[in-house]
Design a protein around this motif. Sequence first.
Motif, PDB file in Angstrom:
ATOM      1  N   GLY A  43       4.813 -40.931  17.831  1.00  0.00           N
ATOM      2  CA  GLY A  43       4.473 -42.298  18.157  1.00  0.00           C
ATOM      3  C   GLY A  43       3.270 -42.763  17.361  1.00  0.00           C
ATOM      4  N   GLY A  44       3.031 -44.048  17.412  1.00  0.00           N
ATOM      5  CA  GLY A  44       1.903 -44.602  16.698  1.00  0.00           C
ATOM      6  C   GLY A  44       2.000 -46.099  16.582  1.00  0.00           C
ATOM      7  N   LEU A  45       1.200 -46.636  15.694  1.00  0.00           N
ATOM      8  CA  LEU A  45       1.152 -48.071  15.449  1.00  0.00           C
ATOM      9  C   LEU A  45       1.891 -48.396  14.162  1.00  0.00           C
ATOM     10  CD1 LEU A  45      -0.006 -50.912  16.084  1.00  0.00           C
ATOM     11  CD2 LEU A  45      -2.029 -50.234  14.769  1.00  0.00           C
ATOM     12  N   THR A  57       5.192 -40.704  24.547  1.00  0.00           N
ATOM     13  CA  THR A  57       4.429 -40.991  23.347  1.00  0.00           C
ATOM     14  C   THR A  57       4.417 -42.499  23.128  1.00  0.00           C
ATOM     15  OG1 THR A  57       4.157 -40.459  20.985  1.00  0.00           O
ATOM     16  CG2 THR A  57       6.414 -40.722  21.779  1.00  0.00           C
ATOM     17  N   GLN A  58       3.255 -43.026  22.822  1.00  0.00           N
ATOM     18  CA  GLN A  58       3.090 -44.468  22.701  1.00  0.00           C
ATOM     19  C   GLN A  58       3.586 -44.977  21.358  1.00  0.00           C
ATOM     20  OE1 GLN A  58       1.653 -46.849  24.993  1.00  0.00           O
ATOM     21  NE2 GLN A  58       2.538 -48.281  23.490  1.00  0.00           N
ATOM     22  N   VAL A  59       4.391 -46.011  21.414  1.00  0.00           N
ATOM     23  CA  VAL A  59       4.827 -46.719  20.222  1.00  0.00           C
ATOM     24  C   VAL A  59       4.346 -48.157  20.345  1.00  0.00           C
ATOM     25  CG1 VAL A  59       6.793 -47.623  18.926  1.00  0.00           C
ATOM     26  CG2 VAL A  59       6.833 -45.281  19.809  1.00  0.00           C
ATOM     27  N   THR A  60       3.586 -48.597  19.377  1.00  0.00           N
ATOM     28  CA  THR A  60       3.084 -49.954  19.377  1.00  0.00           C
ATOM     29  C   THR A  60       3.515 -50.647  18.095  1.00  0.00           C
ATOM     30  OG1 THR A  60       1.142 -49.318  20.677  1.00  0.00           O
ATOM     31  CG2 THR A  60       1.048 -51.428  19.523  1.00  0.00           C
ATOM     32  N   VAL A  61       4.191 -51.765  18.250  1.00  0.00           N
ATOM     33  CA  VAL A  61       4.675 -52.527  17.110  1.00  0.00           C
ATOM     34  C   VAL A  61       3.916 -53.842  17.064  1.00  0.00           C
ATOM     35  CG1 VAL A  61       6.662 -53.516  15.938  1.00  0.00           C
ATOM     36  CG2 VAL A  61       6.939 -51.490  17.386  1.00  0.00           C
ATOM     37  N   SER A  62       3.176 -54.045  16.015  1.00  0.00           N
ATOM     38  CA  SER A  62       2.377 -55.251  15.878  1.00  0.00           C
ATOM     39  C   SER A  62       3.172 -56.345  15.181  1.00  0.00           C
ATOM     40  CB  SER A  62       1.096 -54.968  15.101  1.00  0.00           C
ATOM     41  OG  SER A  62       1.386 -54.528  13.781  1.00  0.00           O
TER      42      SER A  62
END
Length: 122
Positions: A9-11, A116-121
């Motif tokens: 996961g991630g940005l 798990t963190q998924v961040t979509v900007s």
Amino acid sequence: QVQLVESGGGLVQAGGSLRLSCAASGRTFITHTMGWFRQTPGKEREFVAAISRSGGSTYYADSVKGRFTISRDNAKNTVYLQMNSLKPEDTAVYYCAAGSTYSVREYNYNYWGQGTQVTVSS
């Protein structure tokens, strides 16, 4: 006890890609159907994708169909979620789950990873 550990996961910016991995303990991995779910604070956990024991069958939520691909490598005791064309709406904590039934229902899965963190900007 089956243990699942998610990673990857991630940005990422909208339109980008990420691949999540879920490592399972033990040689019983191949006896389990695997699934991915996701959850945003304040919302119910929702189904994302599922894969059969052999990997021969997959199923996706309409919201991710055509963009996400679930796969598994039984030799590595690992299931993957390839996420392409990511949208801000995909932002969530993603959970790997293992169960004995090929299902889209959360209650059919017996074991869960920590997420798990998924961040979509945008």
